[in-house]
Design an enzyme around this catalytic site. Structure first.
Site, PDB file in Angstrom:
ATOM      1  N   ILE A 130     -17.504  21.553  16.581  1.00 14.62           N
ATOM      2  CA  ILE A 130     -18.057  22.211  17.761  1.00 14.62           C
ATOM      3  C   ILE A 130     -19.730  22.075  17.669  1.00 14.62           C
ATOM      4  O   ILE A 130     -20.225  22.679  16.388  1.00 14.62           O
ATOM      5  CB  ILE A 130     -17.603  23.249  18.001  1.00 14.62           C
ATOM      6  N   GLY A 181      -1.195  21.325   8.058  1.00 15.00           N
ATOM      7  CA  GLY A 181      -2.484  21.320   7.162  1.00 15.00           C
ATOM      8  C   GLY A 181      -3.846  22.171   7.975  1.00 15.00           C
ATOM      9  O   GLY A 181      -4.964  21.588   7.606  1.00 15.00           O
ATOM     10  N   ASP A 195     -12.176  33.414   6.268  1.00 13.88           N
ATOM     11  CA  ASP A 195     -12.835  32.259   6.668  1.00 13.88           C
ATOM     12  C   ASP A 195     -13.792  32.586   7.989  1.00 13.88           C
ATOM     13  O   ASP A 195     -14.852  32.047   7.980  1.00 13.88           O
ATOM     14  CB  ASP A 195     -11.786  31.158   7.056  1.00 13.88           C
ATOM     15  N   LYS A 199     -18.095  32.125   8.619  1.00 16.04           N
ATOM     16  CA  LYS A 199     -18.473  31.292   9.599  1.00 16.04           C
ATOM     17  C   LYS A 199     -19.506  32.197  10.230  1.00 16.04           C
ATOM     18  O   LYS A 199     -20.521  31.730  10.975  1.00 16.04           O
ATOM     19  CB  LYS A 199     -17.408  30.333  10.323  1.00 16.04           C
TER      20      LYS A 199
END
Ligand SMILES: NC(=O)c1ccc[n+]([C@@H]2O[C@H](COP(=O)([O-])OP(=O)(O)OC[C@H]3O[C@@H](n4cnc5c(N)ncnc54)[C@H](OP(=O)(O)O)[C@@H]3O)[C@@H](O)[C@H]2O)c1
Length: 418
Positions: A130, A181, A195, A199
Site C-alpha cells: 500500500i 506464511g 507488528d 508500523k
C-alpha cells in the site's frame, strides 16, 4: 546519479521479500536497477539466483564502491540495524522493509541518515504494497489529518476473518495463517499487536511528525478474544478488527493506540478480509479515503521496495514535512476511550479504575463491562492483559469534536455562487 545509468544495489536477504525483489528485477530487464551482490546467512542453501551473485560476507556489499544503494530485507532486527548504520557510514542509500528495526531505533536512524546525507526509504515496512508513507508526506503535506484507522497486520486480520466467517478457534486460525506464511517468524509479534505497533510508529511520524518510543504507544493484540466477544459483536451487527488508531482530539493534541475494536459491518474496514490491509484516512478537506491492498507477501512487498529504489534513483528522500507540526501538536495518552471488557470473574476487574461505567452484565447472557477509561491508566496497569480478560474498544472509541471543524456543508455555504 545520472538518469541513464542503472542504480547498482546490494541486496541483504533472499527470503520471501528478497526473492520477490530479485524476480521482479530479473523479469523486467528494462528496470533501471542492477543487482551487484546478494548477501544471505546460510551459504549451504540452494538459491534461485546465479551463485556468483550470492555471498555471506557483508563487506562485499557494504565496502563495495560499485554499490550505490543497500536493500535490507533480512529477518533479524539487530543485524539489520548494523547493516543499515554501516551503509549510512559508507555513504550508501538504504531501502528497508524491517519495521521492527526501524520502529525500535527511529530517532537514532533519522539522526545517522541526516548526518550521512543519503536517502533512507522504507515504504514496504508499513503495509507492504500500500503506497502509504510517501502519500502521507507528499499528498497530504498540507493536511493535518483528523484521524487514521488502520488494519495494518495481515495475519491477525486473517485469523479474525476465519473466526468470524468460519467459526474457527483462535488456535486453528493461527495455525492456518502460519501455514500460509502470513505470520512473522515470531508469531507473537503479530498476534500481540507488536507488528502493528511498529508500523503505526512509522505512520505517526509521516502523518503527524510525531516520534514515539515503543513504551508510549498502547498495544494489545487479539490473543484474548473469546467466543462470547464474537457473539456480542455479531449480535450488534459488528465484527472485531485489530485497529491501529490515531485521532486529533483538539487543535494541539493527538492520541493513538493499537487495540482490538468493534467495527460496524457496513463500515469500509469491515470489508477488509483475510491478509489484506487498509488505512482509512480522515482528511480535513477531502473527507474519508481508504487505501487498500496486500499488506504482506513476496511480490506485493517487493513492489514497494522497487518503487523506493527507483524513487532514490530519481533523487527522492523523505523530507518529513509533517515534522514542523511537532511544534504545535503533541502526543497524549491522557484521553478517555470507550471500551468493552469481557471477563470470566467480575472481581478480576478493578471497576474503580474506570472513569465511567455504562453497563455491567454478569449473567448467562454475557460477562462484560462497558465504560470509559483513560489510555494512560491502561498503560500503567496490567489487569486487562490477563488471558481471562478481553479488552475491545467500541466502534467510536473517542467522541470528541475538534474546535476548528471543516465540513463540506460549511465549505459549500461559504463559497459564493458563481
Ligand atoms: N514477508 C512479508 O510479507 C513482509 C512484508 C513486509 C515486511 N517484511 C519484512 O521484511 C523483512 C524480511 O522478511 P522475509 O519475510 O523476507 O524474511 P525471510 O523469508 O525469513 O527471509 C529472511 C532472509 O534474511 C536472511 N538473513 C538473515 N540474517 C541475515 C544476515 N545477518 N545477513 C544476511 N542475510 C540474513 C536469510 O538468509 P538465509 O536465506 O541464508 O536464511 C533470509 O534469506 C523482515 O524485516 C520482515 O518483517 C516482510
Amino acid at each position: 546519479m545520472s538518469s541513464d545509468k542503472k542504480i547498482k544495489i546490494g541486496l541483504f536477504g533472499f527470503g520471501v521479500v528478497g526473492q520477490g525483489i530479485y524476480n521482479i528485477i530479473s523479469q523486467q530487464p528494462e528496470l533501471p536497477i542492477e543487482i551487484v551482490k546478494i548477501c544471505v546467512k546460510d551459504s549451504a542453501k540452494q538459491r534461485a539466483a546465479p551463485t556468483e551473485l550470492i555471498t555471506t560476507n557483508k563487506n562485499e556489499l557494504l565496502q563495495n564502491s560499485d554499490i550505490d544503494l543497500i536493500v535490507e530485507v533480512i529477518n533479524n532486527s539487530d543485524a539489520a540495524l548494523e547493516i543499515v548504520q554501516e551503509a549510512f557510514a559508507n555513504g550508501k542509500h538504504v531501502v528497508s522493509a524491517s519495521k521492527k528495526m526501524i520502529a525500535e531505533n527511529l530517532e537514532s536512524l533519522l539522526e545517522h541518515r541526516a548526518q550521512s546525507n543519503v536517502s533512507f526509504l522504507y515504504e514496504a515496512s508499513a503495509c507492504a504494497s500500500i503506497p502509504l508513507l510517501r502519500n502521507l508526506d507528499e499528498f497530504y503535506q498540507h493536511d493535518n489529518l483528523k484521524s487514521l484507522k488502520g488494519i495494518v497486520n495481515g495475519s491477525t486480520n486473517y485469523i479474525l476473518t476465519k473466526i468470524f466467517e468460519q467459526n474457527l478457534s483462535f488456535e486453528v486460525a493461527l495455525a492456518k495463517a502460519q501455514e500460509l506464511g502470513f505470520a512473522e517468524t515470531d508469531a507473537s509479534l503479530d498476534v500481540e499487536g507488536f507488528d502493528a505497533k511498529h508500523k503505526w510508529i512509522e505512520v505517526l511520524l509521516h502523518a503527524y511528525g510525531i516520534k514515539l518510543k515503543q513504551e508510549q504507544l498502547l498495544n494489545l493484540g487479539i490473543q484474548n478474544i473469546k467466543k462470547q466477544d464474537v457473539a456480542f459483536a455479531a449480535k450488534n451487527n459488528q465484527t472485531i478488527k485489530l485497529i491501529a488508531y490515531a485521532k486529533k482530539i483538539n487543535d494541539e493534541e493527538i492520541t493513538a493506540f493499537v487495540l482490538p475494536q468493534f467495527v460496524d459491518n457496513n463500515s469500509p474496514l469491515a470489508f477488509v478480509k483475510n491478509e489484506f490491509n487498509a488505512v482509512q484516512i480522515e482528511s480535513n478537506f477531502a473527507g474519508e479515503q481508504v487505501l487498500y491492498g496486500r499488506g504482506a507477501g513476496s511480490l506485493p512487498t517487493a513492489t514497494a521496495v522497487i518503487s523506493d529504489i527507483i524513487a532514490v534513483k530519481n533523487g527522492y528522500t523523505y523530507t518529513y514535512p509533517k515534522s514542523k507540526l511537532a511544534n504545535t501538536l503533541s502526543f497524549t495518552n491522557k484521553q478517555e476511550i470507550a471500551v468493552y471488557v469481557g471477563f470470566e470473574n467480575l472481581p478480576d476487574i478493578p471497576i474503580n479504575e474506570f472513569s465511567k461505567i455504562e453497563k455491567i452484565e454478569d449473567s448467562k447472557e454475557g460477562k462484560f463491562i462497558i465504560g470509559k477509561i483513560l489510555v494512560s491508566k491502561l498503560l500503567e496497569q496490567q489487569w486487562w492483559r490477563k488471558p481471562s480478560v478481553s479488552l475491545i474498544t467500541l466502534a467510536e472509541p473517542i467522541a470528541v469534536q475538534i474546535k476548528k471543524e471543516y465540513s463540506r456543508e460549511k465549505e459549500l455555504a461559504e463559497v459564493a455562487p458563481m
